[in-house]
Design an enzyme around this catalytic site. Structure first.
Site, PDB file in Angstrom:
ATOM      1  CE  LYS A  53      -3.673  -2.804   2.176  1.00 26.33           C
ATOM      2  NZ  LYS A  53      -5.212  -2.484   2.838  1.00 26.33           N
ATOM      3  CD  GLN A  97      -3.827  -4.665   6.407  1.00 23.63           C
ATOM      4  OE1 GLN A  97      -3.189  -3.713   5.572  1.00 23.63           O
ATOM      5  NE2 GLN A  97      -4.264  -5.634   5.703  1.00 23.63           N
ATOM      6  CG  ASP A 120      -9.622  -0.749   3.616  1.00 24.57           C
ATOM      7  OD1 ASP A 120      -9.159  -0.789   2.141  1.00 24.57           O
ATOM      8  OD2 ASP A 120      -9.214  -1.541   5.081  1.00 24.57           O
TER       9      ASP A 120
END
Ligand code: NAP
Length: 295
Positions: A53, A97, A120
């Site tokens: 990322k 995460q 997300d």
């Protein structure tokens, strides 16, 4: 028939180059899109994902920062950091995460991320927005990547029979909602589905996200179908494989995504898109524009 093998890396490169132009436009207005990634513990796979990322951000011209916590961190410390990032005007996207250590409840941490920084797309507001067809939400990155692949390959969705195998909150369910919004007829299968093949054989577009190697064999696939394999499985010999028997199904399908090199490169690309979109919306809001850019 031998399927066209969809090159996810090529689609990802194309999408990134398009969004790089949008980053340059933002930069010309003094805005650098910023992503903050929170990582808790030392799950090796998570570390690889976070590294990818950060790398993708640099490639497209975004700023990124990684906030690391030990596996035994108290939830309050993480929540405090999320709230600080919510207030930080240089940060446009915040993500935690997953997976988390067992003592941390994902829903309560994800619910702390400001809706307009939830790149997300896991906050309940963004999930609900997907259900009702709201434009200004952040679609979850993996199904968004699949949608983007279908668009790039000019594969029509409207009126098609779509079967999604896997009903998770991060892949299967949002995938089904996104394709329903494009007016496909969607069936969702899961572990309790009786006779999976009776569904998959009807699919014009088959999206598989179960995490079971060789779950989908050639007799389960309609000739000429589009097969999108989201699964990532580590085989005993160390190789990566999807959920589809690629070698045999490719002889029957019209399109197929390989693993690796199919959906995988799109997931991180769509995270970049969502972060840039977040920065564009913030810039439009600051400029008093009542019609912010939508994705
Ligand atoms: P998950 O949370 O474990 O969900 C798997 C889903 O598949 C569940 O709905 C489960 O049913 C269903 N399922 C499992 N075995 C099945 C079977 N034999 N028949 C029918 N349905 C079955 O996993 P996930 O996070 O959605 O991920 C799915 C796969 O995609 C994994 O391999 C993961 O590594 C991969 N993935 C790839 C990317 C990417 O970027 N390419 C991103 C995310 C995930 P129940 O709901 O009934 O348990």
């Amino acid at each position: 028939m031998t399927a066209k093998i969809i090159d996810g890396n090529a689609v990802a490169r194309h999408v990134r180059s398009e969004w790089k132009k949008r980053v340059e436009t933002l930069k010309s207005r003094g805005v650098i899109p910023g992503l903050a990634v929170i990582i808790i513990g030392d799950n090796p796979a998570s570390r690889v994902y976070v590294r990818n990322k950060v790398k993708a951000c640099a490639e497209v011209g975004l700023q990124s920062e990684v906030h690391e916590f030990p596996a035994n961190v108290a939830p309050e410390a993480v929540i405090r950091r999320i709230r600080e990032l919510n207030q930080n005007s240089a940060i446009h996207g915040v993500l935690v995460q997953l997976p988390l250590p067992p003592h941390l409840e994902p829903r309560s941490l994800l619910g702390e991320i400001a809706v307009d920084k939830d790149v997300d797309g896991f906050h309940l507001y963004n999930v609900g927005g997907l259900v009702v067809g709201e434009n200004n939400i952040f679609p979850p990155c993996t199904p968004y990547g699949v949608q983007c692949i279908l668009e790039y390959e000019k594969i029509p969705v409207e009126g098609q029979n779509v079967v999604v195998v896997g009903a998770s909150n991060i892949v299967g369910k949002p995938m089904a909602l996104m394709l329903m919004a494009k007016e496909a007829t969607v069936s969702i299968c899961h572990i309790k589905t009786r006779d999976l093949a009776q569904y998959t054989i009807l699919a014009d577009i088959l999206v598989v996200a179960a995490g079971c190697p060789n779950l989908i064999t050639a007799p389960m696939v309609k000739r000429g179908a589009v097969v999108i394999d989201v699964g990532i499985n580590r085989l005993p010999d160390g190789r990566l494989a999807g959920d589809v028997d690629f070698e045999r199904v490719k002889e029957k399908a019209a399109y197929i995504t390989p693993v690796p090199g199919g959906v995988g490169p799109m997931t991180v690309t769509m995270l970049i898109c969502n972060t840039v979109a977040a920065a564009e919306r913030k810039a439009a809001k600051n400029a008093g524009n009542k019609n912010p850019v939508t994705v």
